[in-house]
Scaffold this motif. Structure first.
Motif, PDB file in Angstrom:
ATOM      1  N   THR A  39       0.610  -1.002  -0.333  1.00 33.30           N
ATOM      2  CA  THR A  39      -0.071   0.099   0.076  1.00 33.30           C
ATOM      3  C   THR A  39       0.951   1.456   0.239  1.00 33.30           C
ATOM      4  N   LEU A  40       1.798   0.709   0.669  1.00 38.65           N
ATOM      5  CA  LEU A  40       2.384   2.279   0.536  1.00 38.65           C
ATOM      6  C   LEU A  40       3.514   2.440  -1.045  1.00 38.65           C
ATOM      7  N   GLY A  41       3.619   1.633  -1.430  1.00 37.65           N
ATOM      8  CA  GLY A  41       4.384   1.536  -2.629  1.00 37.65           C
ATOM      9  C   GLY A  41       3.823   2.216  -3.481  1.00 37.65           C
ATOM     10  N   SER A  42       2.366   1.357  -3.268  1.00 33.65           N
ATOM     11  CA  SER A  42       1.484   2.698  -4.570  1.00 33.65           C
ATOM     12  C   SER A  42       1.123   3.733  -4.164  1.00 33.65           C
ATOM     13  N   TYR A  43       0.603   4.084  -3.076  1.00 33.95           N
ATOM     14  CA  TYR A  43       0.758   5.806  -2.825  1.00 33.95           C
ATOM     15  C   TYR A  43       2.282   6.752  -3.376  1.00 33.95           C
ATOM     16  N   ILE A  44       2.928   5.336  -2.911  1.00 36.65           N
ATOM     17  CA  ILE A  44       4.440   6.622  -3.567  1.00 36.65           C
ATOM     18  C   ILE A  44       4.679   6.439  -5.091  1.00 36.65           C
ATOM     19  N   LEU A  45       3.716   5.482  -5.887  1.00 35.36           N
ATOM     20  CA  LEU A  45       3.690   5.788  -7.730  1.00 35.36           C
ATOM     21  C   LEU A  45       2.596   6.789  -7.905  1.00 35.36           C
ATOM     22  N   ILE A  46       2.119   6.551  -7.075  1.00 35.00           N
ATOM     23  CA  ILE A  46       0.341   7.911  -7.172  1.00 35.00           C
ATOM     24  C   ILE A  46       0.693   9.428  -6.986  1.00 35.00           C
ATOM     25  N   ASN A  47       1.547   9.796  -5.561  1.00 35.38           N
ATOM     26  CA  ASN A  47       1.489  10.952  -5.536  1.00 35.38           C
ATOM     27  C   ASN A  47       1.797  11.534  -6.143  1.00 35.38           C
ATOM     28  N   PRO A  48       2.966  11.581  -7.219  1.00 33.85           N
ATOM     29  CA  PRO A  48       3.250  12.571  -8.091  1.00 33.85           C
ATOM     30  C   PRO A  48       2.371  13.197  -8.960  1.00 33.85           C
ATOM     31  N   MET A  49       0.877  12.148  -8.969  1.00 30.20           N
ATOM     32  CA  MET A  49       0.437  13.338  -9.691  1.00 30.20           C
ATOM     33  C   MET A  49      -1.112  13.984  -9.522  1.00 30.20           C
ATOM     34  N   HIS A  50      -0.910  13.967  -8.257  1.00 37.46           N
ATOM     35  CA  HIS A  50      -1.676  14.979  -7.800  1.00 37.46           C
ATOM     36  C   HIS A  50      -0.811  15.852  -6.483  1.00 37.46           C
ATOM     37  N   PHE A  51       0.105  15.452  -5.257  1.00 38.55           N
ATOM     38  CA  PHE A  51       0.659  16.569  -5.222  1.00 38.55           C
ATOM     39  C   PHE A  51       1.937  17.508  -5.161  1.00 38.55           C
ATOM     40  N   PRO A  52       2.032  18.318  -5.100  1.00 40.86           N
ATOM     41  CA  PRO A  52       4.102  18.788  -5.380  1.00 40.86           C
ATOM     42  C   PRO A  52       4.895  17.786  -5.027  1.00 40.86           C
ATOM     43  N   ARG A  53       5.932  18.650  -5.961  1.00 41.36           N
ATOM     44  CA  ARG A  53       7.103  17.921  -5.892  1.00 41.36           C
ATOM     45  C   ARG A  53       7.460  17.725  -4.450  1.00 41.36           C
ATOM     46  N   ALA A  54       7.654  18.544  -3.452  1.00 37.47           N
ATOM     47  CA  ALA A  54       8.501  18.387  -1.638  1.00 37.47           C
ATOM     48  C   ALA A  54       7.114  17.426  -0.857  1.00 37.47           C
ATOM     49  N   GLY A  55       6.001  17.562  -1.237  1.00 39.38           N
ATOM     50  CA  GLY A  55       5.097  17.064  -0.939  1.00 39.38           C
ATOM     51  C   GLY A  55       5.724  15.308  -0.886  1.00 39.38           C
ATOM     52  N   VAL A  56       5.629  15.162  -2.272  1.00 40.08           N
ATOM     53  CA  VAL A  56       5.781  13.944  -2.618  1.00 40.08           C
ATOM     54  C   VAL A  56       7.062  13.625  -2.422  1.00 40.08           C
ATOM     55  N   THR A  57       7.869  14.063  -2.006  1.00 39.43           N
ATOM     56  CA  THR A  57       9.194  13.848  -1.497  1.00 39.43           C
ATOM     57  C   THR A  57       9.354  13.313  -0.355  1.00 39.43           C
ATOM     58  N   ALA A  58       8.700  13.962   0.595  1.00 41.29           N
ATOM     59  CA  ALA A  58       8.336  14.398   2.219  1.00 41.29           C
ATOM     60  C   ALA A  58       7.563  12.965   2.437  1.00 41.29           C
ATOM     61  N   TYR A  59       6.558  12.526   1.856  1.00 39.00           N
ATOM     62  CA  TYR A  59       5.544  11.116   1.584  1.00 39.00           C
ATOM     63  C   TYR A  59       6.743  10.074   1.565  1.00 39.00           C
ATOM     64  N   ALA A  60       7.043   9.786   0.023  1.00 39.95           N
ATOM     65  CA  ALA A  60       8.028   9.003  -0.085  1.00 39.95           C
ATOM     66  C   ALA A  60       8.628   8.365   0.685  1.00 39.95           C
ATOM     67  N   ALA A  61       9.776   9.722   1.384  1.00 41.54           N
ATOM     68  CA  ALA A  61      10.678  10.118   2.951  1.00 41.54           C
ATOM     69  C   ALA A  61      10.255   9.522   3.830  1.00 41.54           C
ATOM     70  N   ALA A  62       9.313  10.180   4.625  1.00 46.73           N
ATOM     71  CA  ALA A  62       8.641   9.226   5.785  1.00 46.73           C
ATOM     72  C   ALA A  62       7.210   7.579   5.199  1.00 46.73           C
ATOM     73  N   ALA A  63       7.393   7.231   3.913  1.00 43.68           N
ATOM     74  CA  ALA A  63       6.704   6.322   3.854  1.00 43.68           C
ATOM     75  C   ALA A  63       8.162   4.910   4.065  1.00 43.68           C
ATOM     76  N   ALA A  64       9.180   5.636   2.810  1.00 38.01           N
ATOM     77  CA  ALA A  64      10.293   4.568   3.152  1.00 38.01           C
ATOM     78  C   ALA A  64      10.382   4.199   4.807  1.00 38.01           C
TER      79      ALA A  64
END
Length: 417
Positions: A39-64
């Motif tokens: 689930t975390l991995g799927s959100y990392i793939l989907i987030n770039p389509m909806h969130f700004p770059r900073a948000g995507v990076t922050a989520y990817a770091a926390a999810a990782a």
């Protein structure tokens, strides 16, 4: 607390339960971890389509980081450390709570894009964590209660100090989170309660099985019992078995003189003496027939014994009968027949199982017994060739019923004591 979160009184039993429960629960925990990481991995793939770059990076770091923690927990559940140290659950879920807290804060910061109020997003993530923890705390309800209570307290403090949240929203959000919390507590408690009941039932079943097997091993040789349990037919051929047939002298007259209860007591003392002598000389008790006692040396459970051991058995048994006669005031004498030869052993039928022996060797031993002197032994030529130095006697030609003329060696036996 003890009634609410019971434990086994015996520390060894408690450790055995925890080890088994955690080994079994580990499979469910690993399945949930796979789902969570996917689930975390799927959100990392989907987030770039909806969130700004900073948000995507922050989520990817926390999810990782959270995913790495989950994978570490996955590996931990496969170790003996996890099974044998239940207290490790607490630090594991403290770390997971910190990781989920970081991820929740990232999602709260993305509220303008998700449309969810920040406090609602945080409580949803904490609710997911509590549900996962209700499975992850395996057999450790007390630790789960402590962890979940601290988490609830921190959530309440965070919610009440969160600026800009209407009071009604605080109340409903905390109420919903508390509902998750209560359901998770009840689920973890009930699963552990049922697991302890099953473990207790299995202990009782194992104890009954052990009793049944012990009884089976008392009736049958262990090797034979194992073959029967495996569903194998039990039939064996022996080329050189020493058969001892013992019979009381004048038992029919004795039975008429004694009361049934007294007679049974006397027979029990006689047969118990036979059992002791069998154990002493390594013979194998086959069965009792009326007042007769049948034993073999060199059979399934007595491979190391031979005709010499059989003579020792007969001598000791006659000695015990003399002692029993003096103790009870009743004259008890026995005749013993001994023959060596081939026999077939096995178990037949389905009820009252016993390992029995068949063949002419058994019949000849019984016939020899009938011509033995009181407190003496009749030995066939085949047996004499093995035991001649143990008893002093001369051969005689006697007619045995169903056998014909046979060379027999007769001797009176004295106790080896």
């Amino acid at each position: 607390m003890a009634a609410f979160a019971p434990r086994f009184a015996d520390p060894e039993t408690e450790r055995a339960f925890l080890s088994e429960e955690r080994a079994q629960r580990g499979r469910a925990i690993r399945a949930l971890i796979v789902i969570a990481v996917a689930t975390l991995g799927s959100y990392i793939l989907i987030n770039p389509m909806h969130f700004p770059r900073a948000g995507v990076t922050a989520y990817a770091a926390a999810a990782a980081v959270l995913g790495a923690m989950m994978i570490g927990f996955f590996l931990l559940t496969q170790t003996r450390l996890y099974q044998e140290r239940p207290a490790i659950d607490l630090p594991v879920f403290v770390l997971l709570a910190l990781g989920m807290g970081w991820l929740s804060q990232v999602l709260a910061d993305l509220a303008p894009f998700t449309g969810f109020p920040p406090h609602v997003m945080v409580m949803v993530q904490l609710g997911i964590l509590v549900v996962f923890a209700s499975v992850g705390f395996a057999g450790t309800f007390r630790l789960f209660l402590v962890w979940a209570t601290v988490l609830l307290g921190l959530a309440i403090i965070w919610m009440m100090t969160r600026p800009g949240v209407p009071d009604i929203s605080r109340v409903y959000t905390l109420t919903n989170f508390s509902t998750f919390w209560i359901f998770a507590l009840y689920f973890n408690w009930d699963v552990e309660r049922r697991a302890r009941e099953v473990f207790t039932a299995n202990l009782a079943l194992a104890a009954e099985k052990a009793k049944t097997e012990e009884l089976l091993y008392n009736v049958l040789p262990q090797e034979v019992a194992a073959r029967l349990k495996a569903g194998d037919a039990v039939a064996d051929a022996f080329t050189d078995v020493a058969v001892v047939f013992v019979d009381l002298v004048g038992f029919s007259r004795l039975a008429k003189r004694l009361s049934p209860g007294h007679l049974v007591q006397l027979l029990n003392a006689y047969f118990s003496a036979g059992d002791r002598c069998c154990d002493r000389h390594g013979l194998e008790k086959v069965k009792t027939i009326g007042d007769a006692y049948l034993a073999v040396a060199g059979g399934m459970a007595s491979r190391d014994a031979d005709a010499r051991a059989a003579v020792g058995f007969a001598r000791d048994l006659i000695g015990e009968l003399k002692a029993l006669s003096e103790e009870r005031g009743i004259a008890l004498q026995a005749r013993v027949g001994l023959h060596v030869g081939p026999a077939v052993g096995g178990v037949i039928g389905t009820n009252r199982l016993a390992y029995d022996y068949w063949g002419d060797t058994m019949n000849i031993a019984a016939r020899l017994q009938s011509v033995a002197p009181p407190n003496g032994i009749a030995v066939s030529e085949a047996a004499w060739l093995q035991v001649g130095s143990m008893i002093a006697c001369e051969p005689q030609i006697l007619v045995l019923k169903g056998v014909g003329e046979t060379e027999v060696y007769l001797a009176t036996l004295e106790s080896s004591a």
